[in-house]
Design a protein around this motif. Structure first.
Motif: not given
Length: 417
Positions: A387, A182, A308-309, A186, A384, A315-316, A190, A312
């Motif tokens: 995340h 992940y 969008l990043e 990511g 990240y 959300v993490g 990015s 995302w």
């Protein structure tokens, strides 16, 4: 998990020779056709990525992430102006101002000696890119994409290597490989890194030096660390903050992280007052959420992928909060990550306050005073990491049993790796 010690390069001599070959090809191809030269350069980076750097056994994340990155880099190379801002223009001006590298080096050295208390990033960053431009005899700014792209690959690899050797927070064996997957994917795809490695800027270099500096401290290479942090400070005044942040994270230095956070809060309270602490708390969250997905303006074509990043990463962040509440094994990691990111936010708040007051503007709630999408880049690897950790633990929400046997017991102490 078995820990393998070694260099970032799996085959350092072969890697160095391969980079020399890339530069020689660049010297031959760029005078003929710069765009074709960049395409061939990116194609030849594939063997460097897969065979000369050491990675985990995650072919899907590696191949998919690299393909998306290379495709994105080619699009940015064709559509983005490398000189999109005043700093980028000033960095590039040195290429045309100094005809030979032998003209630039005395200037840079004289600046370092005479202006050591107020070093400019322009000659300091020039020490990195001027040899490339002068050796290849280039005048167009586009080749900076080659250098920044190579540095980005080294950044992703260094983040993985630090995670492999020093990340000792709760995870099961099967979670670790997924965690690496992940995180690597990511960082490779990015949009923030993809964009800022496609312009004539120092941001990727600053992030990479922060990770290398942390690695030197973890391996107790103190003399090399001093040399590196002097150069890194010349590029960004507060580089020590995020460098120590990565060191504290991987070294599990909970008490040290708390002490530095309290010191940062005290300085901020004295310089700005409670408003500075409030803005720092908001900025800690904004590190994940910038550009703000709630703002409709940020969904235009120019900011779409970075927004969008941010969505995302948000959300993490939300999943991480849920993990913290449900899985007590995750709390040491989330606590130290929160302290380090808040400390960095305090630093950015102080920098923003100085910028705003210097322009005689009003400082209020939610004021940051600078381009925080760019300023967050040095800690983007940490975002990240948070995340990836959140998502590998988040998978347990979908299992029948969420119980996890404890791998490491112990309190919040300054344990050595």
């Amino acid at each position: 998990m078995e820990v393998r010690q070694g260099h970032s390069l799996q085959h350092p001599v072969a890697g160095a020779l391969y980079m020399v070959v890339l530069l020689l090809l660049g010297k031959l191809l760029f005078p003929l056709d710069e765009q074709m030269g960049i395409i061939i350069f990116f194609a030849l980076m594939i063997p460097f990525f897969f065979f000369l750097l050491r990675w985990p056994n995650t072919p899907g994340a590696l191949f998919g992430g690299l393909c998306v990155m290379l495709a994105g880099k080619l699009v940015y190379a064709l559509t983005t102006d490398p000189l999109s801002g005043p700093d980028e223009i000033h960095y590039y001006e040195q290429v045309s101002t100094f005809e030979r590298l032998s003209d630039f080096m005395p200037y840079a050295w004289n600046h370092l000696v005479t202006e050591w208390a107020n070093i400019s990033a322009y000659p300091m960053f020039g020490l990195l890119y001027m040899p490339l431009f002068k050796w290849l005899e280039l005048q167009d700014p586009l080749p900076i994409i080659m250098l920044n792209s190579l540095l980005l690959l080294l950044l992703v690899n260094q983040t993985y290597r630090l995670n492999e050797q020093f990340f000792r927070y709760e995870m099961e064996q099967d979670q670790r490989l997924r965690f690496h997957s992940y995180m690597i994917a990511g960082l490779l795809i990015s949009p923030s890194f993809m964009l800022l490695s496609s312009v004539f800027a120092k941001d990727v270099t600053c992030a990479l030096l922060g990770l290398y500096g942390a690695g030197l401290l973890l391996r107790r290479k103190y003399l090399w660390f001093i040399v590196l942090i002097i150069y890194a400070t010349g590029l960004r005044d507060y580089s020590i903050v995020y460098t120590l942040g990565f060191y504290f994270l991987y070294g599990r230095k909970f008490k040290s992280a708390a002490a530095i956070m309290l010191l940062a809060m005290a300085v901020l309270a004295l310089q700005i007052g409670p408003l500075g602490l409030l803005n720092s708390g908001m900025l800690t969250v904004f590190l994940f959420m910038s550009p703000n997905p709630v703002n409709v303006v940020n969904w235009d074509s120019e900011l779409l992928f970075r927004t969008l990043e941010a969505l995302w990463l948000s959300v993490g962040l939300g999943l991480g909060i849920l993990n913290f509440l449900r899985f007590k094994e995750t709390r040491p990691f989330y606590l130290i990550a929160a302290m380090l990111l808040f400390t960095y936010a305090c630093t950015l708040s102080l920098v923003g306050y100085v910028t705003i007051t210097g322009r005689d503007l009003e400082y209020g709630v939610g004021t940051v005073g600078d381009n925080m999408v760019r300023k967050k880049l040095p800690v983007l690897p940490m975002l990240y990491i948070v995340h990836a950790y959140s998502f590998v633990w988040g998978r347990k929400w979908f299992r029948k049993s969420a119980a996890l046997p404890s791998i490491e017991k112990g309190g919040l102490t300054d344990a050595r790796p």
